[in-house]
Write an enzyme that holds these catalytic residues in place. Structure first.
Site, short mmCIF file in Angstrom:
data_model
loop_
_atom_site.label_atom_id
_atom_site.label_comp_id
_atom_site.label_asym_id
_atom_site.label_seq_id
_atom_site.Cartn_x
_atom_site.Cartn_y
_atom_site.Cartn_z
N ASP A 1 -7.33 -1.99 11.18
CA ASP A 1 -6.04 -1.36 11.50
C ASP A 1 -6.11 -0.61 12.83
O ASP A 1 -5.08 -0.25 13.40
CB ASP A 1 -5.69 -0.32 10.41
CG ASP A 1 -4.58 -0.79 9.49
OD1 ASP A 1 -3.74 -1.60 9.92
OD2 ASP A 1 -4.55 -0.33 8.34
N GLN B 1 -3.59 0.63 2.79
CA GLN B 1 -2.16 0.60 3.10
C GLN B 1 -1.60 2.02 3.10
O GLN B 1 -1.86 2.80 2.17
CB GLN B 1 -1.43 -0.28 2.08
CG GLN B 1 0.04 -0.50 2.37
CD GLN B 1 0.30 -1.31 3.64
OE1 GLN B 1 -0.53 -2.07 4.11
NE2 GLN B 1 1.47 -1.14 4.20
N LYS C 1 -0.27 -9.74 3.35
CA LYS C 1 -1.53 -9.68 4.12
C LYS C 1 -2.60 -10.52 3.43
O LYS C 1 -3.32 -11.30 4.08
CB LYS C 1 -2.00 -8.22 4.24
CG LYS C 1 -1.14 -7.41 5.21
CD LYS C 1 -1.44 -5.92 5.20
CE LYS C 1 -0.48 -5.20 6.13
NZ LYS C 1 -0.65 -3.76 6.21
N1 GUN Z 1 1.96 1.01 6.65
C1 GUN Z 1 2.91 0.60 7.54
N2 GUN Z 1 2.34 -0.11 8.54
C2 GUN Z 1 1.02 -0.13 8.29
C3 GUN Z 1 -0.09 -0.71 8.96
O1 GUN Z 1 0.02 -1.35 10.02
N3 GUN Z 1 -1.30 -0.52 8.36
C4 GUN Z 1 -1.45 0.17 7.21
N4 GUN Z 1 -2.68 0.31 6.72
N5 GUN Z 1 -0.45 0.72 6.57
C5 GUN Z 1 0.78 0.57 7.11
#
Ligand code: GUN
Length: 283
Positions: free
Chosen positions: A120, A97, A53
């Site tokens: 998100d 995350q 990311k």
């Molecule tokens: N863990 C798995 N997928 C995601 C996501 O799309 N966003 C976040 N913050 N954590 C995740």
């Protein structure tokens, strides 16, 4: 006839180029979109996702901050960090995350992120906005899956879309987005009795269960669009989806491979949401 393989990598690059133009327009006005990604603990898969990311942001010339907190971080310390980022004008998007360690209440954490920086789309206010048809920030993975359907010209309106999996990250928001596009939507879960009865009726089948190759070709309607959100590691180290690709591709009309399908779109939509957050902040 064999299915059209949806090339998520190529489509993600095209979409990224579109958002880079918007980011560049902001930068020309002196505003560099900024994303903060917080990771708590040492989960190896999470570390890879977070590194990707941050890398994607750098590639598009965005500002990014990678906040690493130890697994024993107190909930209050994480909330304090979020509060600091909420009022940081260089940061337009904040992502924690998931999963966070068990001693931390993830709902409390997601609710602490300013809804205006919630790239998100997990804050209840943004979930509510999506549910009421006023989408602000859509969760990145289902948002990316929707873009794949649109870019491939898959008809959605009036079609039967079946979503297998009811998570807050993928299944539920995916179902809401399909509904917003006037599909007739069925949500199935791991408890659904006679799952194949539903999947065989799907014009659009989205699978997000985390169970390797659980959907086989005989469970798919001929010509259907099959979107596989799963990423599973097999004992031999290879990656596979929740759909048995080899049998499914002989029946489906369109299908996403794993890897190289939905995966590349997730990070692209995170970049998109960050740029959108920065555009909003300057209005
Ligand atoms: N863990 C798995 N997928 C995601 C996501 O799309 N966003 C976040 N913050 N954590 C995740």
């Amino acid at each position: 006839m064999a299915a059209q393989i949806i090339d998520g990598k190529t489509i993600a690059q095209q979409v990224r180029a579109e958002w880079k133009e918007r980011a560049d327009a902001l930068k020309a006005r002196g505003i560099t979109p900024g994303l903060a990604v917080i990771i708590v603990g040492e989960d190896p898969a999470s570390k890879v996702y977070v590194a990707n990311k941050v890398k994607a942001c750098a590639e598009l010339g965005l500002h990014s901050e990678h906040v690493v907190m130890s697994a024993d971080t107190a909930e209050a310390a994480l909330l304090a960090k979020i509060a600091e980022l909420n009022s940081d004008s260089k940061i337009h998007g904040i992502l924690v995350q998931l999963p966070v360690p068990k001693h931390i209440n993830s709902s409390k954490v997601l609710e602490a992120i300013s809804p205006d920086k919630d790239v998100d789309g997990f804050h209840p206010m943004n979930v509510g906005a999506l549910a009421t048809g006023n989408m602000r920030f859509a969760p990145c993975t289902p948002y990316g899956a929707m873009i794949l359907l649109e870019k491939c010209g898959v008809p959605i309106e009036g079609k039967h879309a079946v979503v297998v999996g009811r998570s807050n990250i993928v299944g539920k928001p995916m179902a809401l987005m399909l509904l917003q596009h006037n599909a007739t939507v069925t949500i199935c879960t791991s408890k659904t009795v006679d799952l194949a009865k539903y999947t065989r009726d799907a014009d659009i089948l989205v699978v997000a269960t985390g169970k390797a190759r659980m959907i086989t070709g005989d469970m798919i309607k001929p010509g259907a669009a099959v979107i596989d959100v799963g990423i599973n590691r097999l004992p031999d180290g290879k990656l596979c989806g929740d759909v048995d690709f080899d049998s499914a591709k002989e029946v489906a009309g369109w299908i996403t491979p794993v890897p190289g399908g939905v995966g590349p779109m997730t990070i692209t939509m995170l970049v998109a949401n960050t740029v959108r957050a920065a555009e909003r902040a300057t209005r």
